[in-house]
Motif scaffolding. Structure first.
Motif, mmCIF file in Angstrom:
data_model
loop_
_atom_site.group_PDB
_atom_site.id
_atom_site.type_symbol
_atom_site.label_atom_id
_atom_site.label_comp_id
_atom_site.label_asym_id
_atom_site.label_seq_id
_atom_site.Cartn_x
_atom_site.Cartn_y
_atom_site.Cartn_z
ATOM 1 N N UNK A 1 17.411 -40.533 -12.629
ATOM 2 C CA UNK A 1 16.710 -39.376 -13.155
ATOM 3 C C UNK A 1 17.762 -38.316 -13.431
ATOM 4 N N UNK A 2 17.880 -37.925 -14.684
ATOM 5 C CA UNK A 2 18.921 -36.986 -15.089
ATOM 6 C C UNK A 2 18.291 -35.786 -15.782
ATOM 7 N N UNK A 3 18.799 -34.597 -15.463
ATOM 8 C CA UNK A 3 18.351 -33.371 -16.117
ATOM 9 C C UNK A 3 19.502 -32.381 -16.152
ATOM 10 N N UNK A 4 19.359 -31.368 -16.975
ATOM 11 C CA UNK A 4 20.382 -30.331 -17.102
ATOM 12 C C UNK A 4 19.777 -28.990 -16.730
ATOM 13 N N UNK A 5 20.494 -28.227 -15.908
ATOM 14 C CA UNK A 5 20.041 -26.884 -15.542
ATOM 15 C C UNK A 5 20.914 -25.847 -16.248
ATOM 16 N N UNK A 6 20.265 -24.818 -16.721
ATOM 17 C CA UNK A 6 20.956 -23.749 -17.450
ATOM 18 C C UNK A 6 21.783 -22.863 -16.524
ATOM 19 N N UNK A 7 21.277 -22.652 -15.287
ATOM 20 C CA UNK A 7 21.936 -21.747 -14.340
ATOM 21 C C UNK A 7 21.848 -22.335 -12.936
ATOM 22 N N UNK A 8 22.701 -21.866 -12.053
ATOM 23 C CA UNK A 8 22.680 -22.304 -10.663
ATOM 24 C C UNK A 8 21.455 -21.733 -9.958
ATOM 25 N N UNK A 9 21.015 -22.405 -8.896
ATOM 26 C CA UNK A 9 19.882 -21.914 -8.116
ATOM 27 C C UNK A 9 19.344 -22.970 -7.188
ATOM 28 N N UNK A 10 18.302 -22.573 -6.449
ATOM 29 C CA UNK A 10 17.641 -23.492 -5.532
ATOM 30 C C UNK A 10 16.784 -24.465 -6.339
ATOM 31 N N UNK A 15 9.208 -36.995 -6.426
ATOM 32 C CA UNK A 15 8.439 -38.009 -7.145
ATOM 33 C C UNK A 15 6.996 -37.896 -6.670
ATOM 34 N N UNK A 16 6.070 -37.846 -7.641
ATOM 35 C CA UNK A 16 4.650 -37.658 -7.345
ATOM 36 C C UNK A 16 3.862 -38.781 -8.020
ATOM 37 N N UNK A 23 5.472 -38.739 -3.089
ATOM 38 C CA UNK A 23 5.858 -39.977 -2.409
ATOM 39 C C UNK A 23 7.336 -39.996 -2.035
ATOM 40 N N UNK A 24 8.130 -39.095 -2.619
ATOM 41 C CA UNK A 24 9.561 -39.030 -2.278
ATOM 42 C C UNK A 24 10.110 -37.654 -2.645
ATOM 43 N N UNK A 37 22.115 -35.791 -11.685
ATOM 44 C CA UNK A 37 21.513 -37.112 -11.714
ATOM 45 C C UNK A 37 21.137 -37.527 -10.296
ATOM 46 N N UNK A 38 19.928 -38.069 -10.152
ATOM 47 C CA UNK A 38 19.434 -38.533 -8.860
ATOM 48 C C UNK A 38 18.842 -39.919 -9.034
ATOM 49 N N UNK A 39 18.883 -40.700 -7.959
ATOM 50 C CA UNK A 39 18.335 -42.051 -7.991
ATOM 51 C C UNK A 39 17.230 -42.152 -6.951
ATOM 52 N N UNK A 40 16.106 -42.739 -7.346
ATOM 53 C CA UNK A 40 14.989 -42.957 -6.430
ATOM 54 C C UNK A 40 15.044 -44.391 -5.940
#
Length: 72
Positions: A1-10, A15-16, A23-24, A37-40
């Motif tokens: 699962x890959x995404x891009x964030x515009x700015x730093x933050x919490x 996974x729902x 569920x995770x 990028x994260x792997x489930x």
């Protein structure tokens, strides 16, 4: 699962299932700006069956939803 964030933050990445049940939780903490990028590993979750899920990325007051299909 890959995404891009515009700015730093919490951020929280989870996974729902189609009933809205989490569920995770893949990540919870601070992220910098840029691509992430994260792997489930669904094999560690007894409740994860083959089917369609949604990945919710919550960061800086915004929510992005990414479709996820789990196939065995």
């Amino acid at each position: 699962i890959t995404f891009t964030s515009e700015a730093a933050g919490y951020a929280e990445v989870s996974i729902v299932n189609m009933l809205g049940v989490e569920v995770a939780r893949l990540f919870s903490g601070e992220l910098g700006a840029g691509e992430h990028s994260f792997q489930w590993d669904a094999g560690k979750n007894a409740y994860a069956t083959q089917g369609v899920y949604e990945c919710f990325v919550r960061m800086n007051g915004q929510v992005e939803t990414l479709p996820v299909v789990l196939m065995h």
